[in-house]
Design a protein around this motif. Structure first.
Motif, PDB file in Angstrom:
ATOM      1  N   PRO A  51      27.821  19.495  26.699  1.00  0.00           N
ATOM      2  CA  PRO A  51      26.877  20.209  25.823  1.00  0.00           C
ATOM      3  C   PRO A  51      27.468  21.489  25.234  1.00  0.00           C
TER       4      PRO A  51
ATOM      5  N   ILE B  93      36.906  12.775  11.034  1.00  0.00           N
ATOM      6  CA  ILE B  93      37.327  12.068  12.248  1.00  0.00           C
ATOM      7  C   ILE B  93      37.921  10.737  11.792  1.00  0.00           C
TER       8      ILE B  93
ATOM      9  N   HIS C 101      36.829  17.920  18.628  1.00  0.00           N
ATOM     10  CA  HIS C 101      36.227  16.608  18.907  1.00  0.00           C
ATOM     11  C   HIS C 101      37.268  15.717  19.595  1.00  0.00           C
TER      12      HIS C 101
ATOM     13  N   ASP D 221      27.942   8.767  15.902  1.00  0.00           N
ATOM     14  CA  ASP D 221      28.527   9.575  16.974  1.00  0.00           C
ATOM     15  C   ASP D 221      30.055   9.483  16.922  1.00  0.00           C
TER      16      ASP D 221
ATOM     17  N   GLN E  93      23.738  16.923   9.268  1.00  0.00           N
ATOM     18  CA  GLN E  93      24.895  16.539  10.076  1.00  0.00           C
ATOM     19  C   GLN E  93      25.320  15.101   9.807  1.00  0.00           C
TER      20      GLN E  93
ATOM     21  N   SER F  79      20.453  16.319  16.022  1.00  0.00           N
ATOM     22  CA  SER F  79      21.493  17.330  15.991  1.00  0.00           C
ATOM     23  C   SER F  79      20.772  18.620  15.634  1.00  0.00           C
TER      24      SER F  79
ATOM     25  N   MET G 173      30.672  14.108  25.405  1.00  0.00           N
ATOM     26  CA  MET G 173      31.022  15.492  25.064  1.00  0.00           C
ATOM     27  C   MET G 173      30.156  16.437  25.878  1.00  0.00           C
TER      28      MET G 173
ATOM     29  N   MET H 103      27.560  16.033  15.543  1.00  0.00           N
ATOM     30  CA  MET H 103      27.331  16.861  16.728  1.00  0.00           C
ATOM     31  C   MET H 103      25.900  16.678  17.234  1.00  0.00           C
ATOM     32  N   PHE H 104      25.639  15.465  17.754  1.00  0.00           N
ATOM     33  CA  PHE H 104      24.330  15.189  18.346  1.00  0.00           C
ATOM     34  C   PHE H 104      24.155  16.039  19.611  1.00  0.00           C
ATOM     35  N   ASN H 105      22.918  16.450  19.881  1.00  0.00           N
ATOM     36  CA  ASN H 105      22.642  17.143  21.143  1.00  0.00           C
ATOM     37  C   ASN H 105      22.953  16.228  22.319  1.00  0.00           C
ATOM     38  N   ARG H 106      23.374  16.853  23.414  1.00  0.00           N
ATOM     39  CA  ARG H 106      23.851  16.107  24.583  1.00  0.00           C
ATOM     40  C   ARG H 106      23.027  16.392  25.825  1.00  0.00           C
TER      41      ARG H 106
ATOM     42  N   GLN I 231      29.551  20.564  22.280  1.00  0.00           N
ATOM     43  CA  GLN I 231      28.666  20.170  21.181  1.00  0.00           C
ATOM     44  C   GLN I 231      28.096  21.409  20.500  1.00  0.00           C
TER      45      GLN I 231
ATOM     46  N   GLY J 106      31.724  11.725  14.594  1.00  0.00           N
ATOM     47  CA  GLY J 106      31.810  13.134  14.952  1.00  0.00           C
ATOM     48  C   GLY J 106      30.535  13.934  14.742  1.00  0.00           C
TER      49      GLY J 106
ATOM     50  N   TYR K  75      28.632  22.263  16.695  1.00  0.00           N
ATOM     51  CA  TYR K  75      27.466  22.311  15.799  1.00  0.00           C
ATOM     52  C   TYR K  75      27.440  23.605  14.997  1.00  0.00           C
TER      53      TYR K  75
END
Lengths: 594, 249
Positions: free
Chosen positions: B142, B126, B188, A96, A133, A126, B140, A101-104, B145, A99, B149
């Protein structure tokens, strides 16, 4: 002088090893068949397991550990599995930070979903391209270290063999420049193999084209031990194709997808009926056998073919797009139907090798200075891998192998350059001879057709259901193919530029060696455990076979022996999924609370 | 119709320096083929349409499910991945050529190394302090994100580079794909700490000023990366940074 580490393979395990070795102060040379960003890790879809939020739902790293050992039917050595499950939360947090982009969740925290063989939501994801990812995040960190001069990449290079000195210590590698077809040797103070699985041996599988298992098989012929080769995971849900089987992630079921077919004209949710406690989220070996049984034995496949429905149509399209977009795209593009509106048609396909190169708890093989990590090692999954544990084990084993290789290099008495006792020249000549023989092969057989034949033979006889008479016949047939390999035609005699046919002829030789390891291992294991199922021996036999299979190379075929399994924490118990899993009995001396 | 074979015209080249030539093939039709599986049929029977034995065609591929980006080529003049080019959709007359913006290695296999070099230039990562355990990453929203993504799905396949009229041997433009990655790392929370450095690279030679807004890139992107929208946003970011950001220095 700075120590140098060679890493072969640029998937998750290789990249993580490279970062760790560079952080430990070593210079790193990273070899890969493809630009590392195109490695097979990119295909992993569903997610990565780790108990990041121990209080949620009552989950704990020890519960993850128990699920993994139980899901693997107790064949995995418990100490490294336990260490991995305890390291998992920190690994997810690290990715994480990189960077990914894991689902939130609405609050901005990591979201987790359910996966097979577990009762808790502990899979970070992700979309449905989690492997991609994670791979990209590590690729980016490696690029940064490249700019800093700490890592040098050799992309479009194929590993050929280990350079072994007179004491049998690994001093480097030989490799082929795939563009110029030049063979070279490279010195190193330690070598880490992160070369992935052997799915291509089965012809069509969910694996990528480079996953021939050649690098591991080539080392096996040099005396590197291979463990539990017979444990091949067949994933329950893949779409059929002429060139490959395309995976439809377990996360489809994790998000509520249901498996069914018609019986007596009505939908029959056979997994939910037979396994009320876990339903569609039984482990892969079990789901695969049930689907196989329904289609092959009961002849109840959809449209009379070998396929069942994987149904997502009851889930809102918006949720599906957000959580499973990647696989919906694949299904739409390759099967031409919208899975939001029509159930997907799927059937099991060869997916993953639990077995692999034997390693100790530092990921070192039986050859000093030679390490292995990722799918190509045998360490973490026992007789059956749980979904979303592969990405974890690849990253974790890389985190172990990198520093361990650096420690080994520090303790090495003579640096690689000083040990030129002819072993580099010897290895280079050996490889050049192999190639010059291949360039001269002008027989009647086509290597690609022979590979097809191998794939069909293995898929037919050494996958979901295994019978001893057929395994015996398969090994005979494999010996015959090894003989026929000599009468191949190389098809392309041009020298100097990207000769893929020459490469493939060589790979096929090693694929046949590895096919025999898988087949003979299966033949000799007279029990059923995890992915290995014999109707003639339907029960698990702990007294005789709660053991790791070890294959040693001999020109006449694999020599099989067995090794005790580390059962240090959890006592083996019967593995059932129709009722709730019982909490594992702890052995005395285990201080960890549950 | 059903027994009509698949006909291929393939632009081949033996070495990076030799001249290209065309070779034609005919492969029996069966349902379900894609361009890769047809090329695999040629491997199994490397004979051209004139009945002459020839070498199998060389090309790049790996995942075969359009997620690795390896098998980009020109198929009937359009740039795309060969694995997802289904014969039942595109027809049985095929012309295959290597993409033109990168040097040919052999046949359909090209060297896209330049794309990865461009990612180095823009600092597409990063900058973490290290891989030891330092606790959680930043929270973050959604929606952020989801935006990230969409950009992070870029598989460096080179389709947009091939289609971009500004990306060529006469220009220094680094091309749409690497440029757009700047936005991913700038949105980010940790990556944003180096936002200005990345924007400055986009202000240099080869940077975003060289985008001609032809909008070809977004039309060929197989992953639906919002290329033109992001390029427009980056243009704004760069302009605002040029006016206000530099003043703060």
């Amino acid at each position: 002088m700075n120590n140098r580490i060679i890493i072969v393979g640029g998937g998750l395990a290789g990249l993580m090893s490279a970062i760790k070795a560079a952080e430990a102060g070593c210079g790193v040379d990273l070899f890969s068949l493809v630009p590392v960003r195109r490695s097979h890790s990119v295909c992993a879809q569903g997610g990565i397991n780790g108990c990041v939020q121990p209080t949620r739902e009552g989950d704990s790293p020890d519960e993850h550990f128990d699920d993994t050992v139980y899901g693997g039917d107790f064949l995995a050595n418990q100490t490294p599995v336990r260490d991995m499950c305890h390291a998992a939360p920190a690994i997810i947090k690290l990715m994480d930070r990189m960077g990914v982009m894991f689902n939130r969740t609405p609050e901005g925290n990591l979201d987790f979903r359910a996966f097979g063989g577990a009762k808790y939501r502990r899979t970070a994801f992700s979309g449905a391209t989690t492997g991609q990812q994670l791979l990209y995040a590590l690729d980016e960190q490696v690029r940064r270290l490249e700019v800093e001069g700490k890592i040098t990449k050799y992309e479009f290079w194929e590993f050929l063999g280990a350079v072994l000195d007179d004491d049998g210590t690994c001093r480097g590698i030989s490799a082929l420049d795939m563009r110029t077809m030049e063979v070279r040797t490279f010195p190193a103070d330690a070598v880490i193999m992160a070369v992935g699985g052997p799915g291509v041996i089965f012809g069509k599988s969910t694996n990528s084209a480079i996953n021939t298992g050649t690098a591991a098989a080539s080392l096996y012929t040099q005396g590197v031990r291979y463990a539990n080769g017979e444990f091949i995971q067949v994933h329950p849900t893949a779409i059929q194709g002429i060139d490959k089987l395309r995976l439809m992630s377990e996360s489809a079921r994790g998000e509520g997808g249901r498996i069914w077919t018609y019986r007596d004209g009505k939908p029959w949710y056979f997994l939910e009926e037979k396994y009320p406690a876990y339903g569609n989220l039984v482990p892969r070996d079990i789901a695969t056998r049930e689907i196989f049984h329904v289609c092959v034995d009961m002849k109840l496949g959809i449209e009379g073919k070998n396929q069942v429905y994987l149904d997502l149509t009851h889930i809102p399209a918006e949720t599906l797009n957000r959580k499973l977009g990647g696989i919906l795209e694949i299904y739409e593009k390759f099967a031409g139907e919208d899975p939001r509106k029509k159930p997907m048609k799927v059937f099991p396909g060869v997916h993953y090798s639990m077995g692999g190169i034997w390693v100790d708890y530092d990921q070192m093989t039986n050859v000093p200075g030679l390490f292995a990590a990722g799918e190509c090692d045998y360490q973490y999954h026992g007789a059956n891998r749980l979904g979303a544990n592969a990405l974890l084990s690849c990253i974790y084993s890389g985190m172990v192998a990198g520093p361990a290789a650096a420690r080994f290099a520090n303790g090495l008495h003579k640096a690689a350059e000083d040990s030129r006792d002819g072993c580099f020249d010897r290895e280079k000549r050996r490889q050049q001879e192999i190639f010059s023989n291949i360039y001269r092969m002008n027989g009647s057989e086509n290597p690609y057709r022979m590979a097809n034949e191998l794939g069909e033979l293995m898929t037919e006889n050494v996958t979901v259901v295994r019978y001893n008479d057929r395994l015996k016949a398969t090994d005979e047939k494999l010996k015959e193919l090894q003989e026929r390999w000599r009468s191949l035609n190389v098809l392309d005699t041009s020298r100097g530029t990207a000769n893929q046919a020459v490469q493939f002829v060589r790979q096929l030789k090693y694929m046949l060696e590895m096919a025999r390891v898988i087949t003979v291992g299966a033949l000799l294991r007279n029990e059923s455990r995890g992915a290995h199922y014999k109707p003639e021996f339907p029960e698990r036999d702990d007294a005789r076979f709660l053991k790791t299979t070890i294959a040693d190379y001999a020109p006449s075929g694999p020599r099989i022996s067995y090794q005790e399994v580390d059962l240090g924490y959890i006592k083996p118990r019967p593995r059932v999924y129709d009722v709730e899993k019982k909490v594992g009995t702890r052995k005395e001396g285990d201080q960890h609370e549950r | 119709m059903s027994d009509k074979p698949i006909r291929l015209k393939i632009k081949r080249q033996n070495t990076p320096d030799s001249s290209p030539y065309w070779e034609e093939f005919s492969v029996p039709y069966t349902p379900g083929h894609n361009v890769i599986s047809v090329l695999m049929e040629i491997q199994k029977n490397p004979v051209n349409s004139r009945g002459e034995k020839t070498s199998p065609v060389v090309w790049e591929c790996n995942c075969l499910e359009e997620v690795c980006g390896a098998c980009t080529m020109l198929i009937n003049g359009g740039v795309r991945q060969a694995c997802s080019a289904l014969i039942d959709k595109i027809g049985r007359e095929l012309t295959l050529e290597p993409i033109t913006k990168f040097p040919v290695v052999r046949d359909l296999h090209v060297d896209r190394g330049k794309m990865f070099e461009a990612l180095k230039k823009v600092g597409a990562w990063i900058p973490i302090d290290g891989t030891y355990d330092m606790g959680e990453g930043p929270r973050m929203a959604p929606k952020d994100q989801e935006e990230g993504y969409r950009l992070a799905k870029c598989m460096t396949c080179g389709c947009c580079m091939e289609a971009c009229p500004q990306y060529n041997s006469r220009s220094s433009f680094i091309g749409p794909a690497p440029t757009v990655q700047v936005r991913l790392f700038n949105l980010h929370p940790t990556g944003a700490m180096n936002r200005s450095e990345r924007l400055e690279t986009l202000m240099e030679k080869g940077g975003i000023a060289e985008c001609g807004n032809a909008q070809n890139c977004v039309r060929v992107c197989p992953k639906e990366v919002p290329l033109t929208k992001t390029l427009a946003e980056l243009n704004k970011d760069v302009d605002l940074y040029a006016i206000f950001g530099m003043l703060k220095k």
